[in-house]
Design an enzyme around this catalytic site. Sequence first.
Site, PDB file in Angstrom:
ATOM      1  N   ARG A 173      32.635 185.994 115.845  1.00  0.00           N
ATOM      2  CA  ARG A 173      33.756 185.108 115.535  1.00  0.00           C
ATOM      3  C   ARG A 173      33.809 183.935 116.512  1.00  0.00           C
ATOM      4  O   ARG A 173      33.560 184.105 117.706  1.00  0.00           O
ATOM      5  CB  ARG A 173      35.065 185.917 115.550  1.00  0.00           C
ATOM      6  CG  ARG A 173      35.057 187.000 114.463  1.00  0.00           C
ATOM      7  CD  ARG A 173      36.266 187.881 114.507  1.00  0.00           C
ATOM      8  NE  ARG A 173      37.459 187.183 114.088  1.00  0.00           N
ATOM      9  CZ  ARG A 173      38.664 187.754 114.002  1.00  0.00           C
ATOM     10  NH1 ARG A 173      38.795 189.035 114.315  1.00  0.00           N
ATOM     11  NH2 ARG A 173      39.714 187.070 113.618  1.00  0.00           N
ATOM     12  N   ASP A 210      47.114 186.971 106.491  1.00  0.00           N
ATOM     13  CA  ASP A 210      46.670 188.372 106.482  1.00  0.00           C
ATOM     14  C   ASP A 210      46.973 189.072 105.168  1.00  0.00           C
ATOM     15  O   ASP A 210      46.395 190.127 104.883  1.00  0.00           O
ATOM     16  CB  ASP A 210      47.327 189.137 107.632  1.00  0.00           C
ATOM     17  CG  ASP A 210      46.785 188.723 108.992  1.00  0.00           C
ATOM     18  OD1 ASP A 210      45.642 188.242 109.048  1.00  0.00           O
ATOM     19  OD2 ASP A 210      47.515 188.871 109.989  1.00  0.00           O
ATOM     20  N   SER A 267      46.237 177.384 113.721  1.00  0.00           N
ATOM     21  CA  SER A 267      45.807 178.652 114.311  1.00  0.00           C
ATOM     22  C   SER A 267      46.794 179.070 115.385  1.00  0.00           C
ATOM     23  O   SER A 267      46.895 178.428 116.438  1.00  0.00           O
ATOM     24  CB  SER A 267      44.407 178.518 114.927  1.00  0.00           C
ATOM     25  OG  SER A 267      44.091 179.680 115.688  1.00  0.00           O
ATOM     26  N   LYS A 288      51.987 194.222 115.277  1.00  0.00           N
ATOM     27  CA  LYS A 288      50.787 194.157 116.116  1.00  0.00           C
ATOM     28  C   LYS A 288      50.765 192.888 116.961  1.00  0.00           C
ATOM     29  O   LYS A 288      50.438 192.921 118.157  1.00  0.00           O
ATOM     30  CB  LYS A 288      49.541 194.244 115.227  1.00  0.00           C
ATOM     31  CG  LYS A 288      48.232 194.407 115.980  1.00  0.00           C
ATOM     32  CD  LYS A 288      47.129 194.928 115.073  1.00  0.00           C
ATOM     33  CE  LYS A 288      46.681 193.898 114.061  1.00  0.00           C
ATOM     34  NZ  LYS A 288      45.331 193.353 114.345  1.00  0.00           N
ATOM     35  N   SER A 289      51.113 191.749 116.357  1.00  0.00           N
ATOM     36  CA  SER A 289      51.088 190.476 117.090  1.00  0.00           C
ATOM     37  C   SER A 289      52.061 190.489 118.258  1.00  0.00           C
ATOM     38  O   SER A 289      51.744 190.025 119.357  1.00  0.00           O
ATOM     39  CB  SER A 289      51.429 189.319 116.148  1.00  0.00           C
ATOM     40  OG  SER A 289      50.437 189.155 115.172  1.00  0.00           O
ATOM     41  N   ARG A 343      36.340 187.396 104.187  1.00  0.00           N
ATOM     42  CA  ARG A 343      37.328 187.998 103.294  1.00  0.00           C
ATOM     43  C   ARG A 343      37.344 187.378 101.905  1.00  0.00           C
ATOM     44  O   ARG A 343      37.791 188.026 100.961  1.00  0.00           O
ATOM     45  CB  ARG A 343      38.725 187.940 103.924  1.00  0.00           C
ATOM     46  CG  ARG A 343      38.918 189.017 104.966  1.00  0.00           C
ATOM     47  CD  ARG A 343      40.344 189.154 105.451  1.00  0.00           C
ATOM     48  NE  ARG A 343      40.366 190.097 106.572  1.00  0.00           N
ATOM     49  CZ  ARG A 343      41.270 190.094 107.530  1.00  0.00           C
ATOM     50  NH1 ARG A 343      42.228 189.183 107.533  1.00  0.00           N
ATOM     51  NH2 ARG A 343      41.218 190.976 108.502  1.00  0.00           N
TER      52      ARG A 343
END
Length: 428
Positions: A121, A313, A165, A20-21, A344
């Site tokens: 977010r 993740d 990040s 996906k990234s 989460r």
Amino acid sequence: MTRVEPAGEIAGHIAVPGDKSISHRAVLIGALGEGETHVRGFGRSRDTESTVAAVRALGVQVDEPAHDELVVHGLGLRGLESPDEPIDAGNAGTLLRLLTGIVAGQQGRFELTGDESLRARPMDRVAEPLTRMGARITTANGLPPVVVEGTDALKGINYSLPMASAQVKSAILLAALNADGTTTVVEPAPTRDHTELMLESAGAHVRRRPSSVSIEPPSRLRLDEVTVPGDFSAAAPFIVAATLLAGSELTIHDIGLNPRRTGLLDVLERMGARISVFNRRKSGGELIGDLEVHSAELTATDIAPEEVPRLVDELPLFALAAGLARGRSRLAGAGELRIKESDRIESVTNALRVLGVRVSARDDGFDVRGVPARPTGGRMSSDGDHRIAVLGAVAGLVSREGVEVGDADAVAISFPGFFDLLDSVSKR
């Protein structure tokens, strides 16, 4: 509610959807390139379809000759068009943050928004360094929607990330494509480097060091072809399930093995997992290979803060594995989990405790007291979070009584065919 029954073992050969990234970045960087970018192995999901829709809104033609194949007709470094309507990023945090960096150096006004979850977010962590570069950005008290007034006066900066990040790093590097002078981003811990690798493949001058990356503004980009490997995060639930279920033997083909993404393999290995890697090769700077997973009895381990970016993740799945391992495990330095699609830390602890796993939340992680036996099972909510829905499915396989997962459709955000593939290798 989707019910997942217990399995005896996991066995077979599978491939998972494209990363996906990398899929996000192939479309975005392709849009800034000259000529056509052929993307093969595109990981189609709600998130990546949001990226295709976003670049189309910016005037980019994207052809779709096959389900997993795209052709992106780039408009060049400064060729994106300002749309009349807001661009909807859906649930895709990667898209929202990277696109903010891209449009900062374009001409026109750009409003970027998303669904209810995405609008909660934080965006200041992106807006602050971009503003230092000269970008004109406003947010809704630090949250989306984000309004960017594009400018051709961006300047390169030296910026130390306050927290690790990859999304913030990538937003800065993408803005730097249209900035004067060198831009350097210093990281407190290594994060995924797909943006750097792809920009380098497209002809940008990127200088990578152990704790920083620098980029010079290129005169042009050209990304002719991207072959997207299988998404390691999509493979992770199968790896954990095959490890936990006795008698399992599973082979996963053509997986992306970028060392900044595969921290779960290192953690499982020190817990006693039996996972072998073979057929290693590289494509576009990305390491690819096949994995063979055999079941194993696990012992507890701790995850330190500096490890977190390499498996952020997969941390929900680590909690489940730790719950079935022998001994006490601890996760620290993962406060970032509280601002994902759900909180989460709370979602994981609430879900697993209901199922019989002994887990307790901490401010920046959780503690797990492992018992090497199947948890009872029961009913849990995904909180609309695709990673929690996947966790519930794997928990169902390794439970004694099965698990009912609320809002399990959330898996389509990242992996639309997940349940069908899981069922194909689950032996009952």
